[in-house]
Design a protein around this motif. Structure first.
Motif, PDB file in Angstrom:
ATOM      1  N   ILE A   1       4.542 -12.396   9.859  1.00 20.08           N
ATOM      2  CA  ILE A   1       4.853 -11.609   8.663  1.00 20.08           C
ATOM      3  C   ILE A   1       5.664 -10.382   9.087  1.00 20.08           C
ATOM      4  CG2 ILE A   1       2.907 -12.270   7.187  1.00 20.08           C
ATOM      5  CD1 ILE A   1       1.795  -9.401   7.821  1.00 20.08           C
ATOM      6  N   ILE A   2       6.447  -9.901   8.133  1.00 17.75           N
ATOM      7  CA  ILE A   2       7.291  -8.736   8.417  1.00 17.75           C
ATOM      8  C   ILE A   2       6.779  -7.555   7.608  1.00 17.75           C
ATOM      9  CG2 ILE A   2       9.648  -7.817   8.351  1.00 17.75           C
ATOM     10  CD1 ILE A   2      10.693 -10.662   8.642  1.00 17.75           C
ATOM     11  N   LEU A   3       6.295  -6.548   8.333  1.00 13.43           N
ATOM     12  CA  LEU A   3       5.831  -5.319   7.685  1.00 13.43           C
ATOM     13  C   LEU A   3       6.936  -4.264   7.822  1.00 13.43           C
ATOM     14  CD1 LEU A   3       2.111  -5.049   8.910  1.00 13.43           C
ATOM     15  CD2 LEU A   3       3.047  -6.309   6.965  1.00 13.43           C
ATOM     16  N   VAL A   4       7.227  -3.606   6.722  1.00  8.38           N
ATOM     17  CA  VAL A   4       8.387  -2.695   6.700  1.00  8.38           C
ATOM     18  C   VAL A   4       7.977  -1.333   6.135  1.00  8.38           C
ATOM     19  CG1 VAL A   4      10.745  -2.380   5.806  1.00  8.38           C
ATOM     20  CG2 VAL A   4       9.921  -4.692   6.307  1.00  8.38           C
ATOM     21  N   HIS A   5       8.371  -0.278   6.856  1.00 11.56           N
ATOM     22  CA  HIS A   5       8.100   1.069   6.321  1.00 11.56           C
ATOM     23  C   HIS A   5       9.174   1.456   5.306  1.00 11.56           C
ATOM     24  CE1 HIS A   5       7.835   5.486   6.112  1.00 11.56           C
ATOM     25  NE2 HIS A   5       6.527   5.225   6.171  1.00 11.56           N
ATOM     26  N   ASN A   6       8.756   2.286   4.353  1.00 12.41           N
ATOM     27  CA  ASN A   6       9.621   2.741   3.258  1.00 12.41           C
ATOM     28  C   ASN A   6      10.908   3.440   3.705  1.00 12.41           C
ATOM     29  OD1 ASN A   6       7.961   1.981   1.045  1.00 12.41           O
ATOM     30  ND2 ASN A   6       6.634   3.750   1.382  1.00 12.41           N
TER      31      ASN A   6
ATOM     32  N   LEU B   1       6.040  -3.900   2.033  1.00  8.15           N
ATOM     33  CA  LEU B   1       6.812  -2.665   2.210  1.00  8.15           C
ATOM     34  C   LEU B   1       5.890  -1.517   1.818  1.00  8.15           C
ATOM     35  CD1 LEU B   1       9.620  -1.161   2.437  1.00  8.15           C
ATOM     36  CD2 LEU B   1       9.987  -1.774   0.033  1.00  8.15           C
ATOM     37  N   GLY B   2       5.733  -0.512   2.665  1.00  2.73           N
ATOM     38  CA  GLY B   2       4.801   0.533   2.258  1.00  2.73           C
ATOM     39  C   GLY B   2       4.811   1.767   3.128  1.00  2.73           C
ATOM     40  N   ASP B   3       3.798   2.607   2.877  1.00  3.95           N
ATOM     41  CA  ASP B   3       3.612   3.821   3.677  1.00  3.95           C
ATOM     42  C   ASP B   3       2.681   3.497   4.845  1.00  3.95           C
ATOM     43  OD1 ASP B   3       1.106   3.650   2.485  1.00  3.95           O
ATOM     44  OD2 ASP B   3       1.220   5.587   1.463  1.00  3.95           O
TER      45      ASP B   3
ATOM     46  N   SER C   1       2.485  11.018  -0.334  1.00  5.91           N
ATOM     47  CA  SER C   1       2.977  10.103   0.701  1.00  5.91           C
ATOM     48  C   SER C   1       4.159   9.327   0.107  1.00  5.91           C
ATOM     49  CB  SER C   1       1.880   9.115   1.111  1.00  5.91           C
ATOM     50  OG  SER C   1       1.769   8.073   0.161  1.00  5.91           O
ATOM     51  N   THR C   2       4.855   8.571   0.949  1.00 10.92           N
ATOM     52  CA  THR C   2       6.052   7.875   0.440  1.00 10.92           C
ATOM     53  C   THR C   2       5.704   6.865  -0.662  1.00 10.92           C
ATOM     54  OG1 THR C   2       5.927   6.311   2.293  1.00 10.92           O
ATOM     55  CG2 THR C   2       7.378   8.205   2.566  1.00 10.92           C
TER      56      THR C   2
ATOM     57  N   GLU D   1      15.607   9.978   3.589  1.00 11.94           N
ATOM     58  CA  GLU D   1      16.485   9.352   2.582  1.00 11.94           C
ATOM     59  C   GLU D   1      16.198   7.868   2.305  1.00 11.94           C
ATOM     60  OE1 GLU D   1      18.185  11.404   0.983  1.00 11.94           O
ATOM     61  OE2 GLU D   1      19.610  10.167  -0.135  1.00 11.94           O
ATOM     62  N   GLY D   2      15.628   7.172   3.295  1.00 13.16           N
ATOM     63  CA  GLY D   2      15.385   5.735   3.144  1.00 13.16           C
ATOM     64  C   GLY D   2      14.548   5.388   1.926  1.00 13.16           C
ATOM     65  N   LEU D   3      13.704   6.305   1.494  1.00  8.73           N
ATOM     66  CA  LEU D   3      12.833   6.008   0.345  1.00  8.73           C
ATOM     67  C   LEU D   3      13.632   5.857  -0.946  1.00  8.73           C
ATOM     68  CD1 LEU D   3       9.822   5.688  -0.519  1.00  8.73           C
ATOM     69  CD2 LEU D   3       9.868   8.110  -1.135  1.00  8.73           C
ATOM     70  N   MET D   4      14.828   6.445  -1.007  1.00  7.13           N
ATOM     71  CA  MET D   4      15.632   6.415  -2.240  1.00  7.13           C
ATOM     72  C   MET D   4      15.920   4.981  -2.700  1.00  7.13           C
ATOM     73  SD  MET D   4      16.053   9.312  -3.354  1.00  7.13           S
ATOM     74  CE  MET D   4      16.936  10.815  -3.524  1.00  7.13           C
TER      75      MET D   4
END
Ligand code: 13P
Ligand code: SF4
Length: 299
Positions: free
Chosen positions: A17-22, A35-37, A210-211, A232-235
């Motif tokens: 599985i691929i876990l990705v930060h915001n 996708l998460g914090d 948090s994000t 900026e990635g959270l945008m």
């Protein structure tokens, strides 16, 4: 070859599985299984049945996944993707501080290296730091490594918080002056900031989140415009999940170099070669695991 299709094929074939930060690049956010914090990602890592976790984020996050799921292979696609704040305190420095304050308990932000977690009583993330500090059974708390998150938590408790002097260079660059200019331009916008921001910025905020909490808050709010005080990635996610609402950077855009290192090619190679696997000593996994499990019980 279509690289996204290849990633999906390999992921299925290898039970990954691929876990990705915001904060990751938009194209990496688009290939996520989750996708998460930091808190959401830690929970997901603790409960997954997959054989391999590909962690698109920074090293302390992949280490957290390994500590919570030691039997799994946890891959960090770019081995240089570290967090400068996590490197601001060593286990040795924390041991010295513990000797100085023998009655204090240690709360460490997850943005720490595994050996620092191993010296801590409980971990926290930006999403639950206040709750952890309030609930921990101690009147004196050593809080590492983020001085800004420590000072934010201090607003909610009479306990004595002894902060370490670390900080996130990305959030430190968000200035009161920049935020005031943005507020002047968009006077009707709500200001959402991350607790890694400095106190002068936090004082101006409508919400400190948090994000992922910023994503949820803006979805539920009936306001239309938001000023965002974080990386900026959270945008990308804020705009994607909130059509019809407007998001503006609080000041000029701030990028975390480490969070931007991971590309689709790195994820593809991580899956092909099963690289770069996180390895940690058993004793560290055990002690750091206690601090992380303690955190997960608080939330
Ligand atoms: P959260 O996504 O947990 O709010 O953390 C932000 C951060 O700086 C992670 O490096
Ligand atoms: Fe570390 Fe700051 Fe980058 Fe988060 S945004 S990984 S705290 S340097």
């Amino acid at each position: 070859m279509n690289i996204v299709e290849e990633i999906v094929r390999l992921k299925r074939k290898k039970n990954a599985i691929i876990l990705v930060h915001n904060y990751q690049r938009p194209e990496i956010q688009e290939i996520d299984d989750f996708l998460g914090d930091s808190l959401g990602l830690a929970r997901e890592a603790a409960k997954t049945d997959a054989r391999i976790i590909v962690f698109c984020g920074v090293r302390f996050m992949a280490e957290t996944a390994k500590i919570l799921s030691p039997e799994k292979t946890v891959l960090l696609p770019v081995k240089e993707a570290g967090c400068p704040m996590a490197d601001m305190i060593t286990a040795e420095e924390l041991r010295e501080l513990k000797e100085k304050y023998p009655d204090a308990k240690v709360v460490s932000y997850v943005n720490t290296n595994a050996d620092v977690k191993a010296e801590s009583d409980v971990c926290c993330t930006s999403a639950n730091a206040v709750k952890v500090v309030k609930n921990i059974d101690a009147e004196e708390i050593i809080f590492t490594p983020d001085k800004n998150l420590a000072s934010y938590c201090q607003q909610f408790t009479n306990k004595k918080i002894i902060p370490w002097n670390g900080y996130c260079y990305v959030h430190e660059r968000i200035t009161k002056e920049g935020v005031l200019l943005a507020k002047k331009k968009f006077p009707d916008a709500l200001l959402l900031v991350h607790p890694e921001c400095n106190p002068a910025v936090i004082d101006l905020a409508d919400e400190v989140l948090s994000t992922s909490a910023m994503v949820n808050f803006s979805k539920e709010s009936d306001k239309k415009r938001f000023l965002i005080g974080t990386e900026e990635g959270l945008m990308h996610r804020l705009k994607k999940e909130n059509s019809g609402k407007e998001f503006y950077t609080a000041g000029t855009a701030k990028l975390c170099r480490s969070m931007k290192l991971t590309t689709l090619n790195d994820v593809y190679l991580a899956l092909v070669e099963e690289r770069y696997a996180i390895e940690l000593p058993e004793g560290i996994i055990k002690s750091a695991g206690r601090a992380l499990e303690a955190m997960l019980k608080y939330v």
